[in-house]
Design a protein around this motif. Sequence first.
Motif, PDB file in Angstrom:
ATOM      1  N   HIS A 148    -121.527  95.922  45.699  1.00 38.84           N
ATOM      2  CA  HIS A 148    -122.863  96.342  45.261  1.00 38.84           C
ATOM      3  C   HIS A 148    -123.842  96.281  46.429  1.00 38.84           C
ATOM      4  O   HIS A 148    -124.627  97.218  46.661  1.00 38.84           O
ATOM      5  N   GLN A 173    -125.876  99.429  48.438  1.00 34.00           N
ATOM      6  CA  GLN A 173    -127.332  99.486  48.566  1.00 34.00           C
ATOM      7  C   GLN A 173    -127.794  99.699  49.998  1.00 34.00           C
ATOM      8  O   GLN A 173    -128.887 100.208  50.234  1.00 34.00           O
ATOM      9  N   SER A 226    -128.553 107.062  53.318  1.00 31.87           N
ATOM     10  CA  SER A 226    -128.331 108.151  52.366  1.00 31.87           C
ATOM     11  C   SER A 226    -127.431 109.242  52.916  1.00 31.87           C
ATOM     12  O   SER A 226    -126.685 109.879  52.159  1.00 31.87           O
ATOM     13  N   ILE A 235    -123.243 108.171  52.702  1.00 33.21           N
ATOM     14  CA  ILE A 235    -122.587 107.623  51.510  1.00 33.21           C
ATOM     15  C   ILE A 235    -121.791 108.707  50.785  1.00 33.21           C
ATOM     16  O   ILE A 235    -122.224 109.859  50.676  1.00 33.21           O
ATOM     17  N   VAL A 247    -123.739 103.899  41.470  1.00 30.58           N
ATOM     18  CA  VAL A 247    -124.311 103.882  42.817  1.00 30.58           C
ATOM     19  C   VAL A 247    -125.789 104.292  42.768  1.00 30.58           C
ATOM     20  O   VAL A 247    -126.635 103.697  43.455  1.00 30.58           O
ATOM     21  N   ARG A 259    -128.999 101.940  43.898  1.00 31.45           N
ATOM     22  CA  ARG A 259    -129.888 102.417  44.951  1.00 31.45           C
ATOM     23  C   ARG A 259    -131.249 102.849  44.405  1.00 31.45           C
ATOM     24  O   ARG A 259    -132.092 103.363  45.152  1.00 31.45           O
ATOM     25  N   ASP A 260    -131.467 102.648  43.096  1.00 33.77           N
ATOM     26  CA  ASP A 260    -132.743 102.955  42.449  1.00 33.77           C
ATOM     27  C   ASP A 260    -133.146 104.414  42.675  1.00 33.77           C
ATOM     28  O   ASP A 260    -134.269 104.730  43.063  1.00 33.77           O
ATOM     29  N   THR A 261    -132.172 105.292  42.440  1.00 35.18           N
ATOM     30  CA  THR A 261    -132.427 106.717  42.545  1.00 35.18           C
ATOM     31  C   THR A 261    -131.843 107.403  41.322  1.00 35.18           C
ATOM     32  O   THR A 261    -131.138 106.777  40.518  1.00 35.18           O
ATOM     33  N   LEU A 275    -128.505 111.423  43.682  1.00 32.44           N
ATOM     34  CA  LEU A 275    -127.305 110.821  44.264  1.00 32.44           C
ATOM     35  C   LEU A 275    -126.187 111.854  44.346  1.00 32.44           C
ATOM     36  O   LEU A 275    -125.480 111.955  45.359  1.00 32.44           O
TER      37      LEU A 275
END
Length: 267
Positions: free
Chosen positions: A191, A195, A199, A202, A234, A238-240, A245
């Motif tokens: 995890h 994070q 970007s 990944i 994911v 990553r708070d997206t 993503l």
Amino acid sequence: MQLIDTHVHINFDAFKPDLDAIASRWREAGVVRLVHSCVEPSEFDQIRALADRFPELFFAVGLHPLDVEEKWSTDSTSEILTLAQSDQRVVAIGEMGLDFFKAENRDQQIEAFRAQLAIAQQLDLPVIIHCRDAAETMAQVVQQFWQEQGQVKGVMHCWGGTPEETQWFLDLGFYISFSGTVTFKNAKQIHASAQMVPSDRILIETDCPFLAPVPKRGERRNEPSYVQYVARQVAALRDTSIKQLAAQTTQNACQLFGLTVPELAVI
């Protein structure tokens, strides 16, 4: 929303009974490209036949570290090189790498790994790297190869390393790919790694038929459509958004493997 599953093994027997149905499900899930990894060169014809059957499938050729002891020989380098040049749908060399968890033939694994790095460099193809309990040695071998022969691009597949180890391979220019293990509740270091990866570096994968993600973890067989669950986890870490993503990982896979995807219909 478009997704790319960057690591599959759909040539395995587990998929034979219902592969057309599996393909329908991955298409419904938005999986527009798949990269089929190769465990050993003898799989090549079988994988190529699957690519004939499913035009969204591209593939690699290489030798897995756990098969090195029995399968690596003086002819292996030329065999992999010849096969890689035989089909334009070959987009990588691999999977290759080091596995010190299940095998102890370290020197032989390193020899085969370096030879396959050289093939990838010669053909300007990325490598798909398997690394288990071998991160420090792996980083050292790659660094030495860089110094002696130059850089090689590629991906650390099904990544399970610590954030510190993750940074080693980011510093070496590699992409980092996360599988169903990122959905496991207690996979804290995975995890944390998910994070921290930039970007533009990944990727996501299933590594099917292994490692089915939550909420499918109880199933004996993973499949490409389940990459959507990897993407959702994911994205949450990553708070997206899942759409962001998906778009980013699809772009990254296209960049690394030289893929193109169909244009999204405007509604």
